[in-house]
Design a protein around this motif. Sequence first.
Motif, mmCIF file in Angstrom:
data_model
loop_
_atom_site.group_PDB
_atom_site.id
_atom_site.type_symbol
_atom_site.label_atom_id
_atom_site.label_comp_id
_atom_site.label_asym_id
_atom_site.label_seq_id
_atom_site.Cartn_x
_atom_site.Cartn_y
_atom_site.Cartn_z
ATOM 1 N N HIS A 1 36.893 46.667 48.579
ATOM 2 C CA HIS A 1 37.270 45.262 48.375
ATOM 3 C C HIS A 1 37.113 44.927 46.897
ATOM 4 C CE1 HIS A 1 37.978 41.047 49.191
ATOM 5 N NE2 HIS A 1 36.888 40.737 48.523
ATOM 6 N N VAL A 2 38.006 44.084 46.384
ATOM 7 C CA VAL A 2 37.955 43.669 44.987
ATOM 8 C C VAL A 2 37.530 42.206 44.913
ATOM 9 C CG1 VAL A 2 39.264 43.338 42.867
ATOM 10 C CG2 VAL A 2 39.722 45.323 44.299
ATOM 11 N N PHE A 3 36.419 41.959 44.224
ATOM 12 C CA PHE A 3 35.932 40.602 43.995
ATOM 13 C C PHE A 3 36.458 40.102 42.659
ATOM 14 C CE2 PHE A 3 32.869 42.459 46.867
ATOM 15 C CZ PHE A 3 32.518 41.428 47.712
ATOM 16 N N LYS A 4 36.726 38.816 42.576
ATOM 17 C CA LYS A 4 37.132 38.200 41.324
ATOM 18 C C LYS A 4 35.902 37.586 40.651
ATOM 19 C CE LYS A 4 41.863 37.115 42.755
ATOM 20 N NZ LYS A 4 42.864 36.034 42.958
ATOM 21 N N VAL A 5 35.643 37.988 39.424
ATOM 22 C CA VAL A 5 34.500 37.494 38.657
ATOM 23 C C VAL A 5 35.040 36.576 37.566
ATOM 24 C CG1 VAL A 5 32.480 38.117 37.289
ATOM 25 C CG2 VAL A 5 33.276 39.640 39.113
ATOM 26 N N LEU A 6 34.640 35.304 37.581
ATOM 27 C CA LEU A 6 35.168 34.322 36.654
ATOM 28 C C LEU A 6 34.132 33.920 35.615
ATOM 29 C CD1 LEU A 6 36.091 33.558 39.829
ATOM 30 C CD2 LEU A 6 37.537 31.971 38.604
ATOM 31 N N ASN A 7 34.601 33.624 34.425
ATOM 32 C CA ASN A 7 33.751 33.075 33.364
ATOM 33 C C ASN A 7 34.148 31.606 33.187
ATOM 34 O OD1 ASN A 7 32.265 32.394 31.136
ATOM 35 N ND2 ASN A 7 33.257 33.818 29.735
ATOM 36 N N THR B 1 39.366 35.872 34.222
ATOM 37 C CA THR B 1 38.846 36.470 35.451
ATOM 38 C C THR B 1 38.822 37.984 35.321
ATOM 39 O OG1 THR B 1 39.729 34.648 36.775
ATOM 40 C CG2 THR B 1 39.165 36.680 37.945
ATOM 41 N N GLY B 2 37.730 38.597 35.747
ATOM 42 C CA GLY B 2 37.618 40.046 35.803
ATOM 43 C C GLY B 2 37.615 40.506 37.248
ATOM 44 N N ARG B 3 37.684 41.813 37.447
ATOM 45 C CA ARG B 3 37.746 42.377 38.795
ATOM 46 C C ARG B 3 36.584 43.347 39.011
ATOM 47 N NH1 ARG B 3 42.934 42.898 41.247
ATOM 48 N NH2 ARG B 3 42.644 45.133 41.472
ATOM 49 N N LEU B 4 35.873 43.135 40.117
ATOM 50 C CA LEU B 4 34.784 44.011 40.515
ATOM 51 C C LEU B 4 35.222 44.770 41.767
ATOM 52 C CD1 LEU B 4 31.826 45.049 40.466
ATOM 53 C CD2 LEU B 4 31.227 43.053 41.852
#
Length: 263
Positions: free
Chosen positions: A57-63, A95-98
């Motif tokens: 699964h890919v989580f969206k990491v936001l700043n 947004t980055g992807r984890l």
Amino acid sequence: MRPMRLIAALGLTMGLSALVPAGTGAAEPAAAAGPRITVDEVDYQFGQVPQDRAVEHVFKVLNTGTKPLVITRVSTSCGCTAAMMESSVIDPGQTGRLRVSFNPHGQKQSVTRTVTIHSNDPERPTLPIKISAQVAVPGESTKAPAPVKRAHPPEAKLELKAACLKCHGPGSPSQKGAKLFASACSACHGASGQGIAIDREIIGPPLRLVSTTVKTPAGITQVIAAGTGHPRMPGYAKAYGGPLTDAQVASLVDLIIKGFPAR
């Protein structure tokens, strides 16, 4: 009230109201100063998964802050779970992807694991994320699974011990590039970066950029230097307890980009 006092009071009220810009109403909160981390989900459920198939699964990491957010590392609570950021630096408003993968091999019934993101957010330097799955065991399988053939037992902690460096360390303090890769990396990733798997269990993934999620120099540097949070990939840079200098890490990054291109 006398007419003169009424006029004076009205004048004072109008004067004060003129100092307040029209339409502002209540004061709005200012944007958060510095880097601020948030994710689109903090508790993800895979649902029912078969015991012999890994899921991802890919989580969206936001700043949501005003300064770049730096992901220093990502750790997991179990070796069955691997996590990797596609970029270690996220600009304000971006947004980055984890990418998180869970291998249910050997697991059964309800399983919950934790992935922790470590960053330079002063308010929340660690952000835990939970993943859970209901592992379905094949009904016809009653025998215990055959033991996995290993070169050595799995390590529970992300650390390079002296014994590990015999197979996973530099041949000399000045070794770089292809020779360093042969000494420190090939035992898990193969002599030509093809990856190694034993009994369908991935020991080291292939490093051909066409099949990896991290393809930028900054991202590859972060993975080699700080590790991925998986017990088989600790941080190799001296800043993270490893044996390699920044120059040695840079030589490996250059080798991977030029030797294993995304063609």
